[in-house]
Structure formats: C-alpha cells, structure tokens
Design an enzyme around this catalytic site. Structure first.
Site, PDB file in Angstrom:
ATOM      1  N   ASP A 412      48.471  22.425  28.360  1.00 32.70           N
ATOM      2  CA  ASP A 412      49.149  22.963  29.535  1.00 32.70           C
ATOM      3  C   ASP A 412      48.281  24.000  30.235  1.00 32.70           C
ATOM      4  OD1 ASP A 412      51.700  23.292  31.082  1.00 32.70           O
ATOM      5  OD2 ASP A 412      51.521  25.337  30.317  1.00 32.70           O
ATOM      6  N   GLU A 465      46.155  19.160  31.757  1.00 30.22           N
ATOM      7  CA  GLU A 465      46.855  19.411  33.010  1.00 30.22           C
ATOM      8  C   GLU A 465      45.969  20.377  33.791  1.00 30.22           C
ATOM      9  OE1 GLU A 465      50.728  21.532  35.034  1.00 30.22           O
ATOM     10  OE2 GLU A 465      49.950  22.176  33.112  1.00 30.22           O
TER      11      GLU A 465
END
EC number: 2.4.1.18
Length: 732
Positions: A412, A465
């Site tokens: 993330d 990401e």
C-alpha cells in the site's frame, strides 16, 4: 572518602529500585546470587503482596521458607549453604497459592546469532525469535518474552498472570542489541500481556508487543500468547504449481474483499470458517483466480479498513484465530484460488499502545516530523533506514508468505514511500543525503524486500500501489527497477472512470482518455484496479458513476467491465461491483445482496462470470498482457462515433477481436478489418438478453468479406449494440 555500603544498604538500594520500577538489571539482584568462591548464596524473590514464600526442590519437597526482609516490602530472601540447582517457589497470596519455577533462575535466552542478525536487519525468522514464544526452556514449559527497546531504563512484561504489576517481572537487557528478555515459567497459550517500559523521562503507556502472533479482540489492545501455527496444510499441489499459475503469461483476475463487510451472519461480521463456506464457492462461481484481502493484520481502528495496522505479525482477532485464518487460506488453495494480502510498510498509527515513541524515543519512526509524521493520515512513518526497523518489516512480509502460505502482498501507498516531499509543501520536507527528494532508505528496503521474496518464496507476487510515473516499478532490481511483480495502473483507472462518467454525447471530446493508456500499457506489468478507494467518500458506487437513466447505467456498467476485461493488463474488482451495488461501500455493513433479486443486477453478475471464463480460457486475453505484440489497434480514431476496436494476440492461438461502442446509438453495418477470413464467432455481447440487455447487436456467427479495412485484407460487417461490447474470434 565515603564509607562502602553495607550489604543491607546495598540490597535496600536495589529494593528501592524494584519498588519504584527502576530496576534495569533484575538478574543481578533477584534469583540465586552465589557467594564468591562458594556453593552457597542468597536466594531472593520480589513478590509484592505475597504473604509467605516457600522454597521447594524440583520434586516439590519443602527446603526452606524465604523471609520477608521488612514487613510489606515484598522482598523475600534467604541465605543457603548450598543453592539448589533446580527449585520452585510456592507463593501464598491472599486469594490462593501459586507454585512455579523462578523466572530469575534461568540463564540468557536468545543466542548471539539471533541478536546479531536482528541488529543487522536480516533476521528472516524474527517472528519465532522476538515476541512471546511458547517454549520449553531448561526442561520447563513457559513463555519466552523478548522485545526491542534499546533506550528504555527498565522493561517489564505485565498481564493477568501478575496483576498487570510492572514490578513483578522486570526483564533482562541484552547488550548491545537493546533487546530485553524474560522466561515466565508455566505460562501458557491465550494469556493477555503488554510491556511496561520506563523511559528516561518516566513511565510510558503500556505497549502491545510489536511481534505478537495474536492479539485481543478490539477494542481491547493487549497482545495474546499464541503457540506456533499447528495447522496441517493440504495445499501442496497448489504451491507446487503456484509459480506457473501466477506467471506473467497466466490469467490473474482478483476479487478484492473486506472480510468484515462482505456478508454478515446474524448482524455480525463473518468468521473465517463462514467465509470459507460462502466466499470461496462464490469466487469460484464467478471465475476469479484470486482473492485480495484488505489488511488482516491487527489494527485498532476498524474505520481504517486495516490500513493503519499495529500487529504486523498477527491476523486480526475480529474474524477468528490465527489457526482459523490459516485454514481459510488452505481452503482457498484447495479450491484453486490464490490469496493476496494488502500490506502496509509505509506508516503506522499513533495509538498510545503502539509503536510510536516505543521506548520513549523515536524508535520505529523518524525523529523529525518532516520525515516521521504523515500529515494526511496523522500517522508515523517507518524509519526504514534503521537496520532493525528494516529487518522488522522484511520479517513481517516473509511471515505472511511463509507461515500463512499467502500467494502475494499488495504493498500500500508506495508513492508515499518513494518521495520525501510526498504531499508536502516547500519547506515541509527534508532532502536526502544527495539533496534530492527520493527516500533512499525506503527504496533500498523495497529493493531488498522484492529480492528476498523472489528468492525465499518463489512464485509469490509483490504488487505495488504506486500512483506516480516512477520508472521501472515492476522491472527487476538487477535491471535498475524496484523489483515488484506488478504495478496498479492508476492512470488507466482515473482516465477510464473519467471517460465513462461523461454523458455519451460528450465522449467524443474525451476520446483520448481511453487511447492514452495504451501508449504506456506495456511499460510495466500492470493490474487494472477498480478498488475499494473508488466506491467510497462521495465517489459513488461503480454503477452510480455511470450517466443516464437506469437502463443506460446498467448498459454503461456492462460496457465498462467488458472494456476492462478485454484491455491489456491483469484485473482487480472490488466486491459489490460485480453485481452493480447502488450504494457506496460501508465497512460497518454488508453488501446489498438483496439486489440480486433484480434481473439487471443478476445480469451484471452473470456478465462478470462470462468475462472471467473467457479471460481464463482464451490465451489471447491474458498471455501477452505486458507485451506490445499482444495488442493491435484496429480503430482508435473513430472519435465521432466513440467506437474503439482492437485485436488481442497470443503465440499459436487465434486472435480475439474486441469492439466497443460507447454511445447509446446502435451502429448497424459497421465495418471492421480483421486479419483472417471466414467465419467469426461472437463470444460475448454485453447487451445480450442473458445479461439483462436489450438483445441488440451481432450474435452467433458472422462471415468475413474480401473487403480490406483498417490495414487488414478482410473485414466483418457488424451490428454494434448500444453502449455495448462485442468479443469475437475465428470459428473452429
């Protein structure tokens, strides 16, 4: 010159340290203290609140009674002519009697190699070294506690077993690593505990164990003693073929799930066993290859969706035990479904029981707020330049991949890790040692992470990401890249959603938003993500983003999903989007399953199943996702009609033709060039009645004509459905 302290003055000083919680070296005073050159010595135990303490031999026979130095002092001691090699203490408390070995009779616990590897940041099995380990030490069952707190004056382990009294179990400091350790005999599984730390500025809030293997169910914040995983795995066949199943030439269709809000049972979030019973068959029915779970690492605030975790080694207790989670992963594998976990090495929350200012100093985070505090999320930023923190995060990643057999990690907020000035104004960030904006420590960590994962868990995915134009995110480290296996294509997501949100009459003015992504589609190994972030915070659900009336919204949604599945790149779709949920996602509720009673919603779900089936079965749709040779434009310039068409190719396989009409106007007799003459089969029409469409457009089989078009010698004359997609391939 001052007089030397008497023995009584010395132990009175040590007792004062114990009573005030300042005893940083308890093993120098408690337990057996041998006389110089002799076999005898003093045996001491500090047990505040105890009434009597008996000394027993290892067989339970009474040897002597320890005497309390002063009434109410809690210090029990006795000089013995011969210190017993093994002994137990029988402690008489006001509410009962407790019998156990003395924690201060045991020697050092951790080996020098463990401590060296930890300090170096390269201990790959840290989850079985630090934290709370159920073990047998010197023939005695108990729990070995170990925690890193180099700047603490004193560290104690506290829990129900000692009345949460930090004076009872102060720990041994191991120099120079800064690790504190203690073996607590006869302690078992399921005990709640924390660490009490005395910093140089005073007593700190009780801290949860950074390496806890299990935690108390929130809102409780304690760690929980937990045995090493005992699950008997039955996924050997899956693991043997995983590298092939997850290779670049394989289909990868991911169903993103928030475990707590997929489907409730009796108004409560599901248990892992219930998800295994319901989610796995559902995912198989729809044809997804993988489930991606939003973070399951223990996190204090459910509203963070797991993206502010503190238990980097512990599955959240919200849905069951570590054993339950392992059984869920195993069940997925036996059903032929991979499991990817979202994982957060960028930042952590500021909760008092967490990692922040852990020993009274900035231990896990940077000291300076321009480096160590993320103002967007009110979180601390990991100091990955510190070897122990680097190793801590690396060990966390390996723990999930090896211990729980997960098949990949989606990392993330990578962009926030790469840049020191991420979301910061001028004057609010500190440059690196070269004066630049790149976070060199985080980049080194990502290099190391991806190299170690590739080496130690072959075939596992590490997905970034990453929302900037950082070059080579999915290029190997040896070739100058970051080394991720895949990167989320955030640019495609933003452009395509912006385009589909336009009124169809205006799409001709935004034609480039769908063509631009194909200019860089093969620069990385991309995943096309329609994730949870796109259906919250006022962004509307995927269905509700679509313009037009009810019919047009559903047609647009079917068109968009068909466009996505035929576009180069692996696929990710958030739960609820597969049947057209109207409402935004609510993490406190469940999906609106009742909508499947309506044919339009059932039609969207059936379409997703059909798309996944074609995607898995046709190599042209997946084998060359990351190669320009796998894609060929036919029509990218029909701006007036908002029509796009392309071919997808795979070596030795029939090509696939994809045609998309982004207006509600049926296009009758639309000619499209094709590379091969003869009959072509319509494999999918997104406007088919089977998907609750109008039934317009070509269906069945069409024949080519010897009329060149779009650089091809042959062509097809098709009826394009309104707001629809056709997928075709040569018959036979």
């Amino acid at each position: 010159m001052s007089e030397p302290m008497s023995e009584r003055e010395r132990w009175q000083l040590e007792l004062d340290k114990l009573q005030r919680g300042l005893q940083g070296d308890p093993f120098a005073f408690l337990g057996p203290q041998r006389d110089p050159g002799g076999e005898g010595g003093v045996l001491r135990a500090y047990l505040p609140g105890a009434q009597r303490v008996e000394l027993l031999d290892e067989d339970g026979a009474t040897l002597a009674e320890l005497e309390q130095s002063d009434p109410g002092s809690g210090l029990f001691q006795r000089h013995l002519e011969r210190l017993p090699p093994r002994y137990r203490l029988r402690v008489h408390w006001p509410d009962g009697v407790q019998e156990s070995e003395d924690p201060y009779a045991f020697g050092p616990l951790l080996g020098e190699l463990d401590l060296y590897l930890f300090a170096e940041g390269n201990h790959r099995q840290l989850a079985s070294c630090l934290g709370a380990q159920l073990t047998r030490h010197e023939g005695v069952e108990g729990v070995r506690f170990a925690v890193w707190a180099p700047n603490a004056v004193r560290v104690s382990v506290v829990g129900d077993f000692n009345g949460w009294d930090g004076r009872r179990h102060p720990m041994r400091r191991r120099y120079p690593s800064g690790v504190w350790e203690l073996f607590v005999p006869r302690l078992g599984e399921g005990e709640l505990y924390k660490y009490e730390l005395q910093g140089h500025d005073g007593l700190l809030p009780l801290k949860a164990d950074p390496l806890a293997l299990a935690c108390e169910t929130p809102p409780g914040t304690a760690s929980k003693t937990c045995a090493a995983l005992r699950h008997e795995w039955r996924d050997q066949d899956w693991l043997a073929r995983r590298a092939e199943r997850q290779g670049y030439a394989a289909p990868l269709s991911i169903y993103e799930v928030h475990a707590g809000s997929w489907r409730h049972r009796d108004g409560r979030p599901p248990h892992w066993s219930e998800l295994a019973e319901e989610l796995i068959p559902y995912v198989r029915q729809l044809g997804f290859t993988h489930i991606e779970l939003m973070p399951v690492m223990e996190h204090p605030f459910g509203g963070s969706w797991g993206y502010q975790p503190l238990g980097l080694f512990a599955p959240t207790a919200r849905y069951g035990t570590p054993e339950d989670f392992a059984a869920f992963v195993d069940a997925c594998h036996q059903a032929g479904i991979g499991v990817i976990l979202d994982w957060v090495p960028a930042h952590f929350p500021t909760d008092a029981h967490g990692l922040g200012r852990f020993d009274g100093t900035a231990l896990y985070e940077y000291e300076h707020p321009f480096e160590g505090f993320h103002q967007d999320w009110d979180t601390y930023i990991y100091n990955l330049g510190r070897s122990e923190v680097h190793g801590f995060m690396l060990a966390s990643a390996l723990h999930w991949l090896r211990t729980y057999h997960v098949d990949g990690l989606r990392v993330d907020a990578v962009a926030s890790m790469l840049y020191r000035d991420y979301s910061r104004k001028e004057g609010e960030w500190l440059p690196n040692r070269h004066g630049g904006r790149e976070n060199l420590e985080a980049i080194d960590f990502l290099h190391h992470l991806n190299q170690v994962v590739a080496s130690e868990t072959p075939g596992a995915l590490v997905i970034a990401e990453e929302s900037t134009a950082w070059p080579g995110v999915s290029r190997p480290v040896a070739e100058g890249g970051l080394g991720f296996s895949h990167k989320w294509n955030m640019g495609w997501m933003h452009d395509s959603l912006a385009y589909i949100g336009e009124d169809p009459l205006h799409r001709r003015y935004h034609h480039h938003q769908l063509t631009f992504g194909l200019l860089y589609a093969f620069s990385e190994h991309f995943i096309l993500p329609i994730s949870h972030d796109e259906v919250v915070h006022g962004k509307h659900s995927l269905l509700d983003k679509m313009p037009g009336d009810r019919w047009q919204k559903f047609a647009n949604l079917r068109l968009y999903l068909s466009f996505m599945w035929s576009h180069p790149g692996k696929k990710l779709l958030f739960m609820g989007c597969e049947f057209g949920q109207w409402r935004e996602w609510n993490h406190d509720g469940e999906l609106d399953w009742y909508l499947l009673r309506y044919p339009e919603h059932q039609g969207v779900q059936d379409l997703v199943a059909a798309l996944n089936r074609l995607y898995r079965e046709l190599p042209a749709l997946h084998a060359r996702d990351g190669e320009a040779l796998g894609f060929e434009w036919l029509i990218g310039d029909d701006q007036a009609n908002s029509v796009y068409a392309w071919l997808r190719h795979a070596a030795g396989e029939p090509s696939l033709l994809a045609v998309h009409n982004f207006t509600p106007v049926p296009r009758q007799g639309y000619r499209i060039g094709v590379p091969q003459g003869g009959d072509w089969d319509v494999l999918l029409n997104s406007d088919a009645q089977a998907f609750a469409g109008s039934g317009a457009g070509s269906q069945g089989r069409v024949s080519s004509e010897s009329c060149g078009a779009h650089g091809q010698a042959q062509s097809l004359v098709l009826d394009l459905p309104p707001l629809g997609t056709l997928l075709l391939r040569p018959a036979g």
